[in-house]
Design a protein around this motif. Structure first.
Motif, short mmCIF file in Angstrom:
data_model
loop_
_atom_site.label_atom_id
_atom_site.label_comp_id
_atom_site.label_asym_id
_atom_site.label_seq_id
_atom_site.Cartn_x
_atom_site.Cartn_y
_atom_site.Cartn_z
N ALA A 35 0.83 -1.20 0.00
CA ALA A 35 0.00 0.00 0.00
C ALA A 35 0.86 1.25 0.00
CB ALA A 35 -0.91 0.00 1.23
N PRO A 36 0.50 2.27 -0.80
CA PRO A 36 1.28 3.52 -0.83
C PRO A 36 1.43 4.15 0.56
CG PRO A 36 -0.25 3.47 -2.66
CD PRO A 36 -0.59 2.29 -1.79
N ALA B 238 9.14 -4.11 -5.23
CA ALA B 238 7.73 -3.70 -5.15
C ALA B 238 7.60 -2.33 -4.50
CB ALA B 238 6.93 -4.75 -4.38
N HIS B 239 8.32 -2.11 -3.39
CA HIS B 239 8.28 -0.79 -2.73
C HIS B 239 8.90 0.29 -3.62
CE1 HIS B 239 7.11 -1.07 1.70
NE2 HIS B 239 6.75 -2.24 1.17
N THR B 240 9.94 -0.08 -4.35
CA THR B 240 10.58 0.88 -5.24
C THR B 240 9.61 1.35 -6.32
OG1 THR B 240 12.76 -0.11 -4.85
CG2 THR B 240 12.50 1.24 -6.83
N ALA C 50 2.51 4.18 -10.34
CA ALA C 50 1.99 2.83 -10.51
C ALA C 50 0.51 2.89 -10.86
CB ALA C 50 2.19 2.03 -9.22
N ARG C 51 0.12 2.26 -11.96
CA ARG C 51 -1.28 2.27 -12.39
C ARG C 51 -1.99 1.07 -11.77
NH1 ARG C 51 -2.80 2.27 -18.68
NH2 ARG C 51 -2.90 0.00 -18.48
N GLY C 52 -2.66 1.31 -10.67
CA GLY C 52 -3.35 0.24 -9.98
C GLY C 52 -2.56 -0.25 -8.77
N LYS C 53 -2.91 -1.42 -8.28
CA LYS C 53 -2.32 -1.98 -7.07
C LYS C 53 -1.04 -2.77 -7.37
CE LYS C 53 -4.03 -2.08 -3.49
NZ LYS C 53 -3.99 -1.23 -2.29
N GLY D 22 -3.87 2.86 -7.08
CA GLY D 22 -4.59 1.72 -6.55
C GLY D 22 -5.94 2.06 -5.97
N THR D 23 -6.03 3.12 -5.17
CA THR D 23 -7.32 3.54 -4.61
C THR D 23 -8.12 4.33 -5.63
OG1 THR D 23 -6.45 3.56 -2.35
CG2 THR D 23 -8.44 4.86 -2.77
#
Length: 310
Positions: free
Chosen positions: A40-41, A293-295, A302-305, A152-153
């Protein structure tokens, strides 16, 4: 079992995978063998130290709020799920979903239309979107601006607002505009000139603003005409502008022993089963590639989750 943790604030490299004893389900909880979890961001910001004034941290920190998997332990007082069921949901405030086993405080059955990695990233986006849109009383005929609509949201908020009959304007980089149109939104770019661009798309005005990106509250308040018509989930300077900062979710308001509680998840699952709600994925990584993933999340593009496969 494997679990992701960090022992100090810093860049993604502070993350490590450690061997720890598996957790067990307490009263009102279940444990799952995790098939996928999410990044999650908000948690990325916490790890960096950017949220330390809002969400103080006690180290070491186990990461991950959301996961999807197969139930392998049912706590006392739980009667709506059985060992072997496929579910997705969120942990309690202790986090720890980026692990081989996770204890969930909130869950719901996984719809067959969602893969493990899609379901893993759904809960936070769904719960946040429903709670914020309800706080803003978004309904049919309204015009809503979603700032950061390709994240993502944001992608989920757009779809839910469209389902409610609202006209949705979404900000994103130009390469994401066709994608936003496919979700039912009118796209525009963010940055200087936003107020004028939005007024051109909505000459009758905007009823509500859902900020998923941060950094533009003065413009967003000007667009809404009232700070009470703006809710942010991304800007810790919200109070300075009279705007509500929404950081509470099922994951942060429930504690050990509390019963499962869902808000928008049942509606989301029904929409998903009908093919009317998707969880776009920006990337999927093996658990061992948590740093990558965190990077990706830290790029802000990031487009989406972002999901992790276990």
């Amino acid at each position: 079992m494997r679990a992701v943790q960090y022992t100090e604030y810093g860049p993604p490299s502070v993350l490590s995978i450690v061997d720890v004893p598996p957790p067990h389900a307490g009263r009102g909880q279940i444990r799952i063998a995790v098939r996928a979890s999410s990044v999650a961001p908000g948690e990325v910001k916490q790890r960096s130290g950017a949220m330390r004034e809002v969400l103080p941290t006690v180290f070491p920190v186990r990461t991950g709020y959301e996961a999807a998997g197969v139930v392998d332990e049912v706590g006392e007082g739980v009667s709506d799920v059985n060992v072997g069921d496929e579910v997705f949901g969120t942990t309690s405030s202790e986090r720890g979903a980026n692990a081989d086993h996770a204890v969930l405080a909130v869950w719901t059955p996984r719809p067959a239309t969602w893969t493990w990695e899609e379901a893993a990233g759904a809960t936070g986006a769904v719960e946040t979107s429903f709670r914020v849109l309800d706080r803003l009383a978004v309904t049919r005929g309204d015009t809503v601006l979603v700032q950061g609509a390709a994240g993502g949201t944001g992608t989920v908020a757009v779809q839910i607002a469209v389902e409610r009959g609202a006209t949705v304007i979404g900000t994103a980089s130009e390469h994401n505009h066709d994608f936003l149109r496919s979700l039912g939104a009118k796209p525009t770019t963010y940055g200087p000139g936003l107020v004028e661009r939005v007024r051109g798309l909505a000459p009758s005005g905007v009823n509500a603003v859902f900020d998923c990106a941060g950094g533009a509250l003065p413009d967003l308040v000007a667009i809404a005409g009232d700070p009470a018509r703006v809710v942010t989930v991304a800007d810790i300077d919200a109070a300075t502008h009279g705007v509500h900062l929404s950081i509470a979710s099922a994951a942060t308001t429930l504690g050990p022993g509390d019963p499962p509680a869902v808000y928008g998840l049942p509606i989301a699952v029904e929409l998903a089963a009908q093919g009317r709600l998707q969880i776009p994925l920006a990337g999927t990584f093996p658990l061992a590639e948590i740093v990558a993933a965190h990077t990706l999340s830290e790029t802000g593009h990031a487009r989406g989750k972002i999901s992790l496969l276990h």
